[in-house]
Each structure stands twice: as structure tokens, then as C-alpha cells.
Design an enzyme around this catalytic site. Structure first.
Site, PDB file in Angstrom:
ATOM      1  N   ARG A 147     -21.336 -11.449  -2.912  1.00  0.00           N
ATOM      2  CA  ARG A 147     -21.467 -10.102  -3.487  1.00  0.00           C
ATOM      3  C   ARG A 147     -22.705  -9.374  -2.961  1.00  0.00           C
ATOM      4  O   ARG A 147     -22.918  -8.198  -3.256  1.00  0.00           O
ATOM      5  CB  ARG A 147     -21.570 -10.177  -5.028  1.00  0.00           C
ATOM      6  CG  ARG A 147     -20.294 -10.625  -5.709  1.00  0.00           C
ATOM      7  CD  ARG A 147     -20.513 -10.822  -7.206  1.00  0.00           C
ATOM      8  NE  ARG A 147     -20.230  -9.631  -7.969  1.00  0.00           N
ATOM      9  CZ  ARG A 147     -19.115  -9.408  -8.679  1.00  0.00           C
ATOM     10  NH1 ARG A 147     -18.163 -10.326  -8.705  1.00  0.00           N
ATOM     11  NH2 ARG A 147     -18.954  -8.306  -9.357  1.00  0.00           N
ATOM     12  N   TYR A 150     -22.899  -5.886  -1.213  1.00  0.00           N
ATOM     13  CA  TYR A 150     -22.813  -4.732  -2.115  1.00  0.00           C
ATOM     14  C   TYR A 150     -24.094  -4.618  -2.950  1.00  0.00           C
ATOM     15  O   TYR A 150     -24.744  -3.571  -2.965  1.00  0.00           O
ATOM     16  CB  TYR A 150     -21.601  -4.915  -3.018  1.00  0.00           C
ATOM     17  CG  TYR A 150     -21.306  -3.773  -3.961  1.00  0.00           C
ATOM     18  CD1 TYR A 150     -20.730  -2.593  -3.497  1.00  0.00           C
ATOM     19  CD2 TYR A 150     -21.558  -3.893  -5.327  1.00  0.00           C
ATOM     20  CE1 TYR A 150     -20.432  -1.547  -4.376  1.00  0.00           C
ATOM     21  CE2 TYR A 150     -21.257  -2.855  -6.207  1.00  0.00           C
ATOM     22  CZ  TYR A 150     -20.698  -1.688  -5.727  1.00  0.00           C
ATOM     23  OH  TYR A 150     -20.398  -0.657  -6.596  1.00  0.00           O
ATOM     24  N   GLY A 153     -27.112  -4.154  -0.753  1.00  0.00           N
ATOM     25  CA  GLY A 153     -26.950  -2.858  -0.087  1.00  0.00           C
ATOM     26  C   GLY A 153     -27.311  -1.725  -1.034  1.00  0.00           C
ATOM     27  O   GLY A 153     -28.026  -0.786  -0.674  1.00  0.00           O
ATOM     28  N   PRO A 279     -20.678 -12.048 -12.483  1.00  0.00           N
ATOM     29  CA  PRO A 279     -21.583 -11.977 -13.637  1.00  0.00           C
ATOM     30  C   PRO A 279     -20.894 -12.404 -14.942  1.00  0.00           C
ATOM     31  O   PRO A 279     -19.739 -12.053 -15.180  1.00  0.00           O
ATOM     32  CB  PRO A 279     -21.986 -10.496 -13.676  1.00  0.00           C
ATOM     33  CG  PRO A 279     -21.807 -10.014 -12.276  1.00  0.00           C
ATOM     34  CD  PRO A 279     -20.605 -10.767 -11.761  1.00  0.00           C
TER      35      PRO A 279
HETATM   36  P1  NAD Z   1     -13.538   3.828  -4.474  1.00  0.00           P
HETATM   37  O1  NAD Z   1     -13.432   2.634  -3.565  1.00  0.00           O
HETATM   38  O2  NAD Z   1     -12.312   4.317  -5.148  1.00  0.00           O
HETATM   39  O3  NAD Z   1     -14.194   5.065  -3.717  1.00  0.00           O
HETATM   40  C1  NAD Z   1     -15.124   4.918  -2.677  1.00  0.00           C
HETATM   41  C2  NAD Z   1     -14.777   5.958  -1.608  1.00  0.00           C
HETATM   42  O4  NAD Z   1     -15.723   5.835  -0.533  1.00  0.00           O
HETATM   43  C3  NAD Z   1     -13.389   5.728  -1.004  1.00  0.00           C
HETATM   44  O5  NAD Z   1     -12.693   6.947  -0.949  1.00  0.00           O
HETATM   45  C4  NAD Z   1     -13.698   5.183   0.378  1.00  0.00           C
HETATM   46  O6  NAD Z   1     -12.676   5.469   1.321  1.00  0.00           O
HETATM   47  C5  NAD Z   1     -15.012   5.878   0.695  1.00  0.00           C
HETATM   48  N1  NAD Z   1     -15.809   5.173   1.706  1.00  0.00           N
HETATM   49  C6  NAD Z   1     -16.069   3.844   1.783  1.00  0.00           C
HETATM   50  N2  NAD Z   1     -16.852   3.594   2.865  1.00  0.00           N
HETATM   51  C7  NAD Z   1     -17.077   4.803   3.457  1.00  0.00           C
HETATM   52  C8  NAD Z   1     -17.801   5.190   4.621  1.00  0.00           C
HETATM   53  N3  NAD Z   1     -18.457   4.301   5.380  1.00  0.00           N
HETATM   54  N4  NAD Z   1     -17.809   6.503   4.954  1.00  0.00           N
HETATM   55  C9  NAD Z   1     -17.139   7.434   4.195  1.00  0.00           C
HETATM   56  N5  NAD Z   1     -16.436   7.102   3.087  1.00  0.00           N
HETATM   57  C10 NAD Z   1     -16.416   5.790   2.723  1.00  0.00           C
HETATM   58  O7  NAD Z   1     -14.670   3.459  -5.555  1.00  0.00           O
HETATM   59  P2  NAD Z   1     -15.162   4.281  -6.831  1.00  0.00           P
HETATM   60  O8  NAD Z   1     -14.882   3.453  -8.019  1.00  0.00           O
HETATM   61  O9  NAD Z   1     -14.697   5.673  -6.772  1.00  0.00           O
HETATM   62  O10 NAD Z   1     -16.743   4.228  -6.602  1.00  0.00           O
HETATM   63  C11 NAD Z   1     -17.462   5.350  -6.095  1.00  0.00           C
HETATM   64  C12 NAD Z   1     -18.943   5.013  -6.035  1.00  0.00           C
HETATM   65  O11 NAD Z   1     -19.419   4.674  -7.343  1.00  0.00           O
HETATM   66  C13 NAD Z   1     -19.244   3.812  -5.141  1.00  0.00           C
HETATM   67  O12 NAD Z   1     -20.432   4.078  -4.424  1.00  0.00           O
HETATM   68  C14 NAD Z   1     -19.450   2.692  -6.114  1.00  0.00           C
HETATM   69  O13 NAD Z   1     -20.340   1.725  -5.601  1.00  0.00           O
HETATM   70  C15 NAD Z   1     -20.035   3.407  -7.315  1.00  0.00           C
HETATM   71  N6  NAD Z   1     -19.753   2.661  -8.551  1.00  0.00           N
HETATM   72  C16 NAD Z   1     -18.503   2.677  -9.094  1.00  0.00           C
HETATM   73  C17 NAD Z   1     -18.253   1.936 -10.235  1.00  0.00           C
HETATM   74  C18 NAD Z   1     -16.892   1.934 -10.909  1.00  0.00           C
HETATM   75  O14 NAD Z   1     -16.691   1.192 -11.866  1.00  0.00           O
HETATM   76  N7  NAD Z   1     -15.945   2.732 -10.489  1.00  0.00           N
HETATM   77  C19 NAD Z   1     -19.262   1.156 -10.812  1.00  0.00           C
HETATM   78  C20 NAD Z   1     -20.512   1.146 -10.204  1.00  0.00           C
HETATM   79  C21 NAD Z   1     -20.758   1.909  -9.074  1.00  0.00           C
HETATM   80  N1  UDP Z   2     -11.063 -10.253 -13.171  1.00  0.00           N
HETATM   81  C1  UDP Z   2     -10.020 -11.033 -13.647  1.00  0.00           C
HETATM   82  N2  UDP Z   2      -8.787 -10.850 -13.103  1.00  0.00           N
HETATM   83  C2  UDP Z   2      -8.529  -9.936 -12.138  1.00  0.00           C
HETATM   84  C3  UDP Z   2      -9.590  -9.124 -11.669  1.00  0.00           C
HETATM   85  C4  UDP Z   2     -10.851  -9.322 -12.203  1.00  0.00           C
HETATM   86  O1  UDP Z   2     -10.211 -11.875 -14.534  1.00  0.00           O
HETATM   87  O2  UDP Z   2      -7.362  -9.814 -11.716  1.00  0.00           O
HETATM   88  C5  UDP Z   2     -12.403 -10.428 -13.763  1.00  0.00           C
HETATM   89  C6  UDP Z   2     -13.524 -10.636 -12.748  1.00  0.00           C
HETATM   90  O3  UDP Z   2     -13.670 -12.003 -12.434  1.00  0.00           O
HETATM   91  C7  UDP Z   2     -14.724 -10.086 -13.490  1.00  0.00           C
HETATM   92  C8  UDP Z   2     -14.141  -8.959 -14.352  1.00  0.00           C
HETATM   93  O4  UDP Z   2     -12.737  -9.216 -14.437  1.00  0.00           O
HETATM   94  O5  UDP Z   2     -15.279 -11.066 -14.332  1.00  0.00           O
HETATM   95  C9  UDP Z   2     -14.356  -7.568 -13.769  1.00  0.00           C
HETATM   96  O6  UDP Z   2     -13.938  -7.592 -12.425  1.00  0.00           O
HETATM   97  P1  UDP Z   2     -13.879  -6.312 -11.486  1.00  0.00           P
HETATM   98  O7  UDP Z   2     -13.475  -6.788 -10.132  1.00  0.00           O
HETATM   99  O8  UDP Z   2     -13.092  -5.251 -12.124  1.00  0.00           O
HETATM  100  O9  UDP Z   2     -15.376  -5.759 -11.459  1.00  0.00           O
HETATM  101  P2  UDP Z   2     -16.836  -6.418 -11.424  1.00  0.00           P
HETATM  102  O10 UDP Z   2     -17.415  -6.010 -12.714  1.00  0.00           O
HETATM  103  O11 UDP Z   2     -16.755  -7.902 -11.305  1.00  0.00           O
HETATM  104  O12 UDP Z   2     -17.454  -5.787 -10.231  1.00  0.00           O
END
Ligand code: NAD
Ligand code: UDP
Length: 319
Positions: A147, A150, A153, A279
């Protein structure tokens, strides 16, 4: 109706993704010009098809790791796959997206004196030893695990944001987003909410990783978008990091049972190995967001899952 003070030119990187597509729609609704930049690594054009008709919307297919040249007032940097399956598919690219992407948006913000918001994550806390997680907690993150591309990063991106702020006076905002769900999640996204709905609706086995006793706290997408916009619009001295998420915590097994009942599915629960470094617990402390942004989630898990159920049921009917 939201109050509009200024019409801004806003860049949303990752704007075609799950959160990005909702954010673009919200910004258009608020009267802004929106440039959506995406390379479609973990999304498709479908999420923004409806927006293409809008006169204030522009879609650019580009990687955030290549230099950015557009003139903008505000930048939301969301580009990065968020699902563990997607970000682990090409981990080196994930690091590049986070680090080079952050450098590019910060450089653009510096040139145009624009505000820039980073979509950071609860993953900066890793497998947290402190519960719930306040922003002051520095986390428990492996630098070498699967992980890490990510987590580290995103941590490095936060470092770049704060160093650009201190060194060059760039106007930054850092949001630490906790698990968010809702319509526009990709059905094959691999995250838990989309997996469980798709499996339950198709009558396939529900895949519980580990014993399902690990916890997460799920925020509905409209609440999260409201938090991001409030953070961007807040006074400049509010840089964050600010946690945005819903403190309602539950076990993954409870989520599975809820979705089974909601979909009236007779799918079975099956147990698969827990992914490395998964986690054990996660819940945001949102004291800071409440105080600084007057923000807290409004949509209950019950109502949010109902909306999400409708969305996934619609997808499976169309298929
Ligand atoms: P997502 O994967 O649906 O969206 C990410 C978007 O970024 C996609 O459209 C993808 O094509 C684009 N992308 C990826 N790499 C790229 C690159 N190199 N150049 C241009 N575009 C690129 O994910 P999301 O859930 O919409 O998440 C959006 C942001 O929010 C992310 O940065 C993610 O880390 C952050 N985030 C989301 C969550 C969540 O639960 N959804 C939680 C924590 C953080
Ligand atoms: N998880 C699961 N079954 C699935 C996908 C995810 O039990 O088909 C669990 C995963 O191991 C984690 C939690 O659900 O403990 C949330 O996973 P997700 O990938 O949505 O996001 P994370 O919070 O781990 O980034």
C-alpha cells in the site's frame, strides 16, 4: 441556492473519477468555469458525459504527470486511483501520479497565484494506533508494503504542499478524505461498497476479507463534496490538513449484512485472505472540520446506502 461571489476558472485533476465527477457538477452549479483533466486510468468518460453539454465545462485528456499550462484561479488535485486494486496495479505509476502530479499542480498554482487543494487521505495514518484519528496523529505507515505507493505517495504530496507554502507562499488546502461512497463509483472499482452491492445484486458470493471484524467509517459523496468546497472557500490561513469523513464507524461484516438485507439478496458470505497492511480500524476525528469549516456530514449511512443501492441496481438493470 448557493451564494456566488466570484466566477472562477477551476481545474479539477482526476475530474472524471468518482469524486471528481461530483465535484465538477457542483462547481458548474455554483457558476464556475470547470476544466476537467483526466487520463481515464480508473474511470471512463461516462461519469462526465452529461457535463459535456455545459458551456462552462471543458474536458482535457492528459496525465497529471506532464506539465500543466492552463490559466486558472483554483485547482482541486484529485488525480490518483483510490481503490487498492487500481493503485497497486502499477505502483510505480501511482507514486509518479502523486509526487509529479503534486509538483505540477503546485507549480501551476505558483505561476498563476491560484489556490490549490490536495485530495489527501486517511491512508496517511496507515494502520492507526490512535483511534479515532486526529490530524495531529503522524500515523503508522509501512514505507515498503504493497500500500506504500499510495500511502507514502500521498504523504510526500502533503510534504510538497507544505514546503511550497512555506518556501514560495503558495495558497494551499489539504483535505484528508476518509472512505467515501455513492453513485458514480465504478462497478469494478474493487472497493468494498461497490464490490458488495455488485455481488449482492448479481447473487454472487460476498467476499469478506479476513474475518470482517476490521472497521471503516463511510461518508456519503454529497457530504464530502460540500466539505471540499468549504475548505477551498475558507480563509487563506486555513491550510489544513483537515479530516473530512463520517465518524459513524462499523465493521465490514456489518456492512455486508446491511447490504444483503437491503438488496434482499441470498448471496453467501465467503471469507478470503486479508490483504497485506489492511488497516484494522479507521474513524475520523472531525473536531477541526466542525470548528474551522462549520462542516459535518448530514447524510446517514442508511440513507446514503439507499441512494447507492438505487444507483447500482440501475447499472445492473441496464447491463
Ligand atoms: P477514482 O479512481 O474514481 O478517481 C481518480 C481519477 O483520477 C480517475 O478518473 C483517474 O482516471 C484519474 N487519474 C488517475 N491517475 C491519473 C493521472 N496520472 N493523470 C490524470 N488523471 C489520473 O477515485 P476517487 O474515489 O474519485 O478519488 C479521488 C481522489 O480522492 C484521489 O486522489 C483519492 O486518493 C482521494 N481519496 C478518495 C477517497 C474515497 O473514499 N473515494 C478516500 C481518500 C482519498
Ligand atoms: N474489503 C472486503 N471485501 C471486498 C473489498 C474490501 O472485505 O470485496 C475490505 C478491505 O479488506 C478493507 C475494507 O473492506 O478492510 C475497505 O476496503 P476498501 O478497498 O474499500 O478501502 P480501504 O479502506 O481499505 O482503502
Amino acid at each position: 441556492m448557493p451564494t456566488i461571489h466570484t466566477k472562477n476558472r477551476v481545474l479539477v485533476t482526476g475530474g472524471a473519477g468518482f469524486l471528481g465527477s461530483h465535484l465538477c457538477a457542483r462547481l458548474l452549479q455554483d457558476g464556475h468555469e470547470v476544466i476537467c483533466l483526466d487520463n481515464f486510468y480508473s474511470s471512463s468518460r461516462n461519469n462526465v458525459l452529461a457535463l459535456l453539454q455545459h458551456p462552462n465545462f471543458e474536458l482535457i485528456e492528459q496525465d497529471v504527470t506532464s506539465p500543466l499550462t492552463m490559466k486558472v484561479d483554483e485547482i482541486y488535485n484529485l488525480a490518483c486511483p483510490a481503490s487498492p486494486i487500481h493503485y497497486q496495479r502499477d505502483p510505480v505509476q501511482t507514486v509518479k501520479t502523486n509526487v509529479l502530479g503534486a509538483l505540477n499542480v503546485l507549480d501551476l498554482a505558483r505561476r498563476h497565484n491560484a489556490k490549490v487543494l490536495q485530495a489527501s487521505t486517511s491512508e496517511v495514518y496507515g494502520d492507526p494506533a490512535m483511534h479515532p484519528q486526529p490530524e495531529s496523529y503522524n500515523g503508522n505507515v509501512s514505507p515498503i508494503g504493497v500500500r506504500s505507493c499510495y500511502d507514502e505517495g500521498k504523504r510526500c504530496a502533503e510534504t510538497l504542499f507544505f514546503d511550497h507554502h512555506r518556501q514560495y507562499g503558495v495558497k494551499i488546502k489539504v483535505a484528508r478524505i476518509f472512505n467515501t461512497y455513492g453513485p458514480h463509483m465504478h462497478p469494478d472499482d474493487g472497493r468494498v461498497v461497490s464490490n458488495f452491492f455488485m455481488q449482492a445484486l448479481a447473487g454472487h458470493d460476498i467476499t469478506l476479507y479476513g474475518d470482517g471484524q476490521q472497521t471503516r467509517s463511510f461518508c456519503y459523496v454529497s457530504d464530502l463534496i460540500e466539505g471540499l468546497v468549504r475548505l477551498m472557500d475558507s480563509p487563506l490561513w486555513i491550510t489544513g490538513p483537515v479530516n473530512l469523513g463520517n465518524p459513524e464507524e462499523l465493521r465490514i461484516r456489518e456492512l455486508a449484512n446491511d447490504i444483503l438485507a437491503r438488496t434482499q439478496s441470498d448471496s453467501r458470505l465467503i471469507f478470503e485472505p486479508l490483504p497485506q497492511d489492511d488497516p484494522k480500524q479507521r474513524r475520523p476525528d472531525i473536531t477541526l472540520a466542525k470548528r474551522l469549516l462549520q462542516w459535518e456530514p448530514r447524510v446517514s449511512l442508511h440513507d446514503g446506502l439507499e441512494q447507492t443501492h438505487r444507483y447500482f441496481a440501475g447499472l445492473t438493470q441496464d447491463a
